[in-house]
Design an enzyme around this catalytic site. Structure first.
Site, PDB file in Angstrom:
ATOM      1  NE  ARG A  60       4.843   3.353   1.791  1.00 60.91           N
ATOM      2  CZ  ARG A  60       4.517   2.065   1.933  1.00 60.91           C
ATOM      3  NH1 ARG A  60       5.463   1.145   1.930  1.00 60.91           N
ATOM      4  NH2 ARG A  60       3.270   1.720   2.059  1.00 60.91           N
ATOM      5  CE  LYS A 108      -3.771   4.578   3.413  1.00 59.95           C
ATOM      6  NZ  LYS A 108      -2.604   4.174   4.215  1.00 59.95           N
ATOM      7  NE  ARG A 134       1.381  -3.895   2.346  1.00 62.80           N
ATOM      8  CZ  ARG A 134       1.084  -2.607   2.408  1.00 62.80           C
ATOM      9  NH1 ARG A 134      -0.171  -2.231   2.580  1.00 62.80           N
ATOM     10  NH2 ARG A 134       2.028  -1.698   2.304  1.00 62.80           N
TER      11      ARG A 134
HETATM   12  P1  AP5 Z   1      -3.128  -2.495   4.606  1.00 60.02           P
HETATM   13  O1  AP5 Z   1      -4.602  -2.565   4.744  1.00 60.02           O
HETATM   14  O2  AP5 Z   1      -2.502  -3.004   3.362  1.00 60.02           O
HETATM   15  O3  AP5 Z   1      -2.621  -0.994   4.946  1.00 60.02           O
HETATM   16  P2  AP5 Z   1      -2.732   0.353   4.118  1.00 60.02           P
HETATM   17  O4  AP5 Z   1      -3.056   1.445   5.065  1.00 60.02           O
HETATM   18  O5  AP5 Z   1      -3.626   0.179   2.938  1.00 60.02           O
HETATM   19  O6  AP5 Z   1      -1.217   0.480   3.698  1.00 60.02           O
HETATM   20  P3  AP5 Z   1      -0.509   0.977   2.374  1.00 60.02           P
HETATM   21  O7  AP5 Z   1       0.946   0.698   2.571  1.00 60.02           O
HETATM   22  O8  AP5 Z   1      -1.161   0.412   1.145  1.00 60.02           O
HETATM   23  O9  AP5 Z   1      -0.743   2.495   2.445  1.00 60.02           O
HETATM   24  P4  AP5 Z   1       0.039   3.550   1.696  1.00 60.02           P
HETATM   25  O10 AP5 Z   1      -0.856   4.726   1.860  1.00 60.02           O
HETATM   26  O11 AP5 Z   1       1.429   3.758   2.121  1.00 60.02           O
HETATM   27  O12 AP5 Z   1       0.187   2.943   0.226  1.00 60.02           O
HETATM   28  P5  AP5 Z   1      -0.577   3.226  -1.133  1.00 60.02           P
HETATM   29  O13 AP5 Z   1      -0.684   1.963  -1.844  1.00 60.02           O
HETATM   30  O14 AP5 Z   1      -1.776   4.061  -0.931  1.00 60.02           O
HETATM   31  O15 AP5 Z   1      -2.491  -3.240   5.885  1.00 60.02           O
HETATM   32  C1  AP5 Z   1      -1.087  -3.379   6.029  1.00 60.02           C
HETATM   33  C2  AP5 Z   1      -0.778  -4.757   6.638  1.00 60.02           C
HETATM   34  O16 AP5 Z   1      -1.302  -4.789   7.966  1.00 60.02           O
HETATM   35  C3  AP5 Z   1      -1.440  -5.923   5.881  1.00 60.02           C
HETATM   36  O17 AP5 Z   1      -0.558  -7.007   5.855  1.00 60.02           O
HETATM   37  C4  AP5 Z   1      -2.691  -6.253   6.733  1.00 60.02           C
HETATM   38  O18 AP5 Z   1      -3.038  -7.618   6.650  1.00 60.02           O
HETATM   39  C5  AP5 Z   1      -2.227  -5.868   8.125  1.00 60.02           C
HETATM   40  N1  AP5 Z   1      -3.312  -5.352   8.957  1.00 60.02           N
HETATM   41  C6  AP5 Z   1      -4.320  -4.499   8.579  1.00 60.02           C
HETATM   42  N2  AP5 Z   1      -5.132  -4.231   9.628  1.00 60.02           N
HETATM   43  C7  AP5 Z   1      -4.614  -4.923  10.684  1.00 60.02           C
HETATM   44  C8  AP5 Z   1      -5.021  -5.045  12.066  1.00 60.02           C
HETATM   45  N3  AP5 Z   1      -6.103  -4.370  12.557  1.00 60.02           N
HETATM   46  N4  AP5 Z   1      -4.277  -5.825  12.870  1.00 60.02           N
HETATM   47  C9  AP5 Z   1      -3.163  -6.480  12.388  1.00 60.02           C
HETATM   48  N5  AP5 Z   1      -2.749  -6.431  11.102  1.00 60.02           N
HETATM   49  C10 AP5 Z   1      -3.472  -5.630  10.258  1.00 60.02           C
HETATM   50  O19 AP5 Z   1       0.493   4.178  -1.850  1.00 60.02           O
HETATM   51  C11 AP5 Z   1       1.731   3.664  -2.281  1.00 60.02           C
HETATM   52  C12 AP5 Z   1       2.503   4.770  -2.991  1.00 60.02           C
HETATM   53  O20 AP5 Z   1       1.745   5.212  -4.141  1.00 60.02           O
HETATM   54  C13 AP5 Z   1       2.730   6.049  -2.184  1.00 60.02           C
HETATM   55  O21 AP5 Z   1       3.878   5.953  -1.349  1.00 60.02           O
HETATM   56  C14 AP5 Z   1       2.900   7.066  -3.298  1.00 60.02           C
HETATM   57  O22 AP5 Z   1       4.167   6.967  -3.898  1.00 60.02           O
HETATM   58  C15 AP5 Z   1       1.865   6.616  -4.318  1.00 60.02           C
HETATM   59  N6  AP5 Z   1       0.535   7.219  -4.080  1.00 60.02           N
HETATM   60  C16 AP5 Z   1      -0.601   6.568  -3.759  1.00 60.02           C
HETATM   61  N7  AP5 Z   1      -1.607   7.440  -3.592  1.00 60.02           N
HETATM   62  C17 AP5 Z   1      -1.087   8.664  -3.828  1.00 60.02           C
HETATM   63  C18 AP5 Z   1      -1.634   9.962  -3.776  1.00 60.02           C
HETATM   64  N8  AP5 Z   1      -2.922  10.187  -3.453  1.00 60.02           N
HETATM   65  N9  AP5 Z   1      -0.815  11.008  -4.061  1.00 60.02           N
HETATM   66  C19 AP5 Z   1       0.477  10.809  -4.403  1.00 60.02           C
HETATM   67  N10 AP5 Z   1       1.069   9.588  -4.445  1.00 60.02           N
HETATM   68  C20 AP5 Z   1       0.280   8.528  -4.159  1.00 60.02           C
END
Ligand code: AP5
Length: 244
Positions: A195, A31, A151
């Site tokens: 998660r 994402k 990552r």
């Molecule tokens: P990346 O693009 O970083 O993936 P992502 O989907 O953004 O992953 P996140 O872990 O950030 O998502 P998340 O939803 O768990 O975390 P968030 O920060 O929102 O890609 C991942 C890796 O893969 C990278 O190294 C990239 O280079 C690689 N990659 C990407 N595309 C690729 C491809 N096509 N091929 C190969 N490699 C690839 O949330 C974290 C925490 O915050 C949550 O657990 C929760 O506690 C809290 N939180 C956040 N939002 C909320 C909410 N709305 N409500 C409640 N709690 C929340």
């Protein structure tokens, strides 16, 4: 602008694409990577609730203190805290043409709050804006774990790297800033399992919610980053044309 957002594969006709765009999908599905690319293509900001929460943790705010242990354990932060954060971000002037919500909404309560908040913003502005559209990215769970544990992130420009698929030129350091790269504290196998549980039980109904409204498309995120971007942009064109 990060190196991800500076790429040059912008579609020839992207006039239909801005407006509110939601990127949904499991942890590590891509994402953030895709949001950074779309932001460069369409000139609209990324709003990542995860990034806003991590920024609050780094600054030691009350919100950051409330969120830290939940995030480290892979649990969601309460809806009222996250909704308040998003509501305040949506008052800023850079969101007028549109924005990319990355990782929000991820509970049905957040989705319902967002729907009514957008209606109230429209009523206040006296104008109808483009409807919100949602894209979910899908990747199998084994690949997600590999992506999460590989990552690395630049704490300054937020560029996302991966030791397997997108390593920096100099191991451990950002190509743009030269800063030491960081490994997120919730990017462990144990937190990933939690998660995924939260995603499957609480976020799956959000996808149903937008699907029922005909404002949803799913794309295959297992391919190369550029191919995933092209699929997202095609899905967005389709959704925007269908909503005209
Ligand atoms: P990346 O693009 O970083 O993936 P992502 O989907 O953004 O992953 P996140 O872990 O950030 O998502 P998340 O939803 O768990 O975390 P968030 O920060 O929102 O890609 C991942 C890796 O893969 C990278 O190294 C990239 O280079 C690689 N990659 C990407 N595309 C690729 C491809 N096509 N091929 C190969 N490699 C690839 O949330 C974290 C925490 O915050 C949550 O657990 C929760 O506690 C809290 N939180 C956040 N939002 C909320 C909410 N709305 N409500 C409640 N709690 C929340």
């Amino acid at each position: 602008m990060t190196s991800e957002s500076a790429h040059s594969s912008a579609p020839a006709d992207n006039r239909l694409l801005p407006g509110p765009i939601l990127l949904l999908g499991a942890p590590g599905v891509g994402k953030g990577t895709q949001a950074q690319r779309l932001m460069g293509d369409f000139g609209i900001p990324q709003i990542s609730t995860g990034d806003i929460l991590r920024d609050n943790i780094a600054r030691g705010t009350e919100l950051g203190r409330a969120a830290k242990s939940l995030m480290d354990q892979g649990q969601l932060v309460p809806d009222e805290l996250v909704n308040g954060m998003v509501g305040s971000r949506l008052t800023q002037p850079d969101v007028r043409r549109g924005y990319i919500l990355d990782g929000y909404p991820r509970t049905l309560g957040q989705a319902e709050w967002l729907d009514s908040h957008l209606i109230s913003l429209e009523e206040d502005a006296g104008a109808v804006s483009l409807p919100l559209v949602a894209i979910s990215i899908k990747v199998d769970e084994q690949e997600l774990l590999r992506r999460i544990t590989g990552r690395r992130i630049c704490p300054v420009c937020k560029t996302i790297y991966n030791i397997h698929s997108k390593p920096p030129r100099k191991e451990g350091f950002c190509d743009n800033e030269g800063s030491p790269l960081q490994h997120r504290s919730d990017d462990t196998e144990q937190a990933f399992t939690e998660r995924m549980k939260a995603y499957n039980s609480l976020t799956a109904p959000v996808i149903e919610h937008y699907s029922r409204q005909g404002r949803f498309r799913e794309v295959d995120g297992s391919r190369a980053v550029e191919e995933v971007t092209a699929s997202i942009e095609a899905a967005l064109r389709h959704l925007r044309q269908a909503g005209e």
